[in-house]
Design an enzyme around this catalytic site. Structure first.
Site, PDB file in Angstrom:
ATOM      1  N   THR A  46       0.824  -1.205   0.000  1.00  0.00           N
ATOM      2  CA  THR A  46       0.000   0.000   0.000  1.00  0.00           C
ATOM      3  C   THR A  46       0.861   1.258   0.000  1.00  0.00           C
ATOM      4  O   THR A  46       0.536   2.241  -0.679  1.00  0.00           O
ATOM      5  CB  THR A  46      -0.938  -0.010   1.213  1.00  0.00           C
ATOM      6  OG1 THR A  46      -1.822  -1.133   1.092  1.00  0.00           O
ATOM      7  CG2 THR A  46      -1.756   1.256   1.296  1.00  0.00           C
ATOM      8  N   GLU A  76      -3.529  -3.013  -7.017  1.00  0.00           N
ATOM      9  CA  GLU A  76      -3.940  -4.105  -6.119  1.00  0.00           C
ATOM     10  C   GLU A  76      -2.903  -4.148  -5.019  1.00  0.00           C
ATOM     11  O   GLU A  76      -1.748  -4.513  -5.251  1.00  0.00           O
ATOM     12  CB  GLU A  76      -4.012  -5.428  -6.889  1.00  0.00           C
ATOM     13  CG  GLU A  76      -4.844  -6.472  -6.182  1.00  0.00           C
ATOM     14  CD  GLU A  76      -4.002  -7.400  -5.337  1.00  0.00           C
ATOM     15  OE1 GLU A  76      -3.982  -7.180  -4.098  1.00  0.00           O
ATOM     16  OE2 GLU A  76      -3.379  -8.301  -5.876  1.00  0.00           O
ATOM     17  N   CYS A 120      -1.311 -11.569  -0.720  1.00  0.00           N
ATOM     18  CA  CYS A 120      -2.094 -10.436  -0.213  1.00  0.00           C
ATOM     19  C   CYS A 120      -3.454 -10.870   0.310  1.00  0.00           C
ATOM     20  O   CYS A 120      -4.023 -10.218   1.186  1.00  0.00           O
ATOM     21  CB  CYS A 120      -2.261  -9.390  -1.300  1.00  0.00           C
ATOM     22  SG  CYS A 120      -3.007 -10.033  -2.826  1.00  0.00           S
TER      23      CYS A 120
END
Length: 485
Positions: free
Chosen positions: A233, A253, A287
């Protein structure tokens, strides 16, 4: 048979060659430290050449008959299938992937290629009504141009191909920058497949580079219209900021802190199976992995006992052994970071219900019990075989705890009441959610992506088609228009 010596190069403008950087990257096997490949890295000049080659080839590729483009994609699928054994071995050697993980990823890539092969025939236009007499409105779906792709080390084949295949199928040129620790599996391997399939020279380019050397040159280059990124992120935020300044579209993503909820009516054997798969596939380096298992108090102790028993029997070690479930993490930095989170959580009051040994980059599974929401293991995305098990009062608290995260990628619930599971699914703030299954799922026809800090945009199916194309309105005035002035 794959020639690894060939793959240990840049692939730019249809040529296998060294990069122009003065630096040589040593790609090491994370399990035993052996040398997989030496790659002379790409420079900013190489990136510029790659983008220019992609732009030139794209103008040719976009004019190719859609049936011919489809045939190329179908050929790429057949070539991919033919390299299966070599690919499975390469995954083990380069990124420490177990046989199970490599087989799953190999099949995912097949699915992405198969779906992308349909895209050339789905680039449909529309005729829309007009308010002006004699006007015909045409809406055309066209390639976006050139796409820049950045992919991570954990599922490199899958997460590169998920963007690469649809981008090419839709008529775009591509420059792909894989993570250097997955340069072959996430980059040059895919270039080899498309080269053999017959795409125009220069359409697909692979640049293996160090971001410390190239900075934001990959993002700021004027040619790419779209940037596709899969990764953390923090990096995703930076990419979005840079792309925004240059008015480029982004598909991101990003990270996750997924929760698997076990309600009081759950089938505990199913819950254990789902939790083991959701947390320990590829050593937890996915993830979508369930960082947190949230169990209602009525079944917490029984679930934990069964879960620990199952986890303690997982085979740990050499990823080349087909029986191994947990292999090495990608590097020592990831090991140290994970251990720090475990130690910090224990200091905060978590209990190590099970803790496997650490041997080099191989971290045995860790089950942290009695975890609270403020602990490091509940807040942070743990990219490794560590899971936080949390006790809650009831369904409402389980949903609240699941939503107490900056992330919103995926999640799951185990319950004997499917309708109840659906209600829970609607209440948890994620882009994806699964009832009576694990958190790790990916389907070629279904929109894949997250909410909140887990990303922007959707991959797969019709949504992948939309992400890598643009719309153009062309009007035709078939009779003399009467203008107001």
């Amino acid at each position: 048979m794959l020639d690894r010596r060939q793959l240990a190069h840049q692939y730019i403008a249809g040529e296998w060659r060294d990069g122009r950087s003065s630096r040589v990257y040593q790609n090491l096997n994370p399990f035993d430290g052996s040398l997989v490949a030496e790659i002379r890295l790409a420079s900013i000049e190489d990136i510029d050449e790659a983008y220019r080659a992609a732009a030139e080839a794209q103008t040719v590729w976009a004019q190719v008959n859609p049936f011919e483009r489809q045939a190329v994609m179908e050929k790429a699928l057949r070539i991919w299938e033919g390299y299966r054994d070599d690919i499975i071995q390469l995954v083990a050697d380069e990124i420490g992937g177990t046989y199970i993980k490599a087989a799953i990823e190999f099949e995912l890539v097949k699915n992405f290629l198969r779906e992308a092969a349909t895209y050339p025939l789905r680039m449909e236009g529309r005729l829309l009504p007009a308010t002006i007499p004699g006007k015909e409105n045409r809406l055309l779906r066209l390639p976006a141009g050139v796409v820049g792709i950045l992919s991570p080390f954990n599922f490199p084949m899958c997460l590169s191909m998920r963007a690469l295949a649809p981008a090419v199928a839709c008529g775009n040129g591509v420059v792909l920058k894989p993570h250097e620790e997955a340069a072959l599996t996430g980059g040059t391997l895919l270039a080899k497949v498309f080269e053999e399939a017959g795409v125009p020279r220069g359409l697909v380019n692979i640049v293996v580079a160090d971001v410390q050397e190239i900075g934001d040159a990959f993002l700021e280059h004027p040619i790419p219209r779209i940037i596709s990124f899969t990764g953390s992120t923090a990096v995703g935020r930076h990419i979005a900021e840079v792309a925004g300044r240059h008015l480029k579209r982004v598909t991101l993503e990003l990270g996750g802190n997924s929760a698997l909820i076990v309600l009081e009516d759950a089938d505990l054997d199913l819950a254990v199976d789902a939790a083991v798969f959701s947390r320990f596939t590829h050593q937890g380096q996915i993830c979508m992995c369930a960082n947190r298992v949230i169990a209602v108090k009525d079944v917490y102790d029984a679930f934990l006992e069964k879960f620990v028993d199952r986890v303690s029997k997982l085979k740990v070690g050499d990823p080349r052994d087909p029986q191994t479930v947990i292999g090495p993490l990608i590097n020592r930095r990831q090991v140290d970071r994970l251990i720090q989170v475990v130690e910090a959580s224990i200091e905060q009051g978590a209990r190590a219900a099970y803790r496997g040994p650490v041997d080099g980059n191989v971290v045995g599974p860790v089950v942290l019990a009695d975890v609270r929401e403020d602990m490091a293991c509940a807040r942070d995305e743990m990219f490794g075989p560590v899971v936080a098990v949390m006790k809650v009062e009831d369904e409402d608290e389980a949903v609240r705890v699941a939503n107490n995260s900056d992330y919103g990628l995926t999640g799951a619930v185990i319950t004997r009441d499917v309708e109840r599971g659906l209600r829970v699914a609607m209440r948890v703030e994620t882009g994806m959610f699964h009832v009576n299954d694990g958190t790790v799922n990916d389907e070629p026809l279904v929109a894949f992506g997250g909410e909140k800090a887990s990303g922007v945009g959707r991959y797969n199916g019709e949504w992948g088609l939309e992400e890598f194309t643009t719309l153009k309105w062309i009007s035709i005035q078939r009779e003399r228009r009467q203008y107001p002035i």
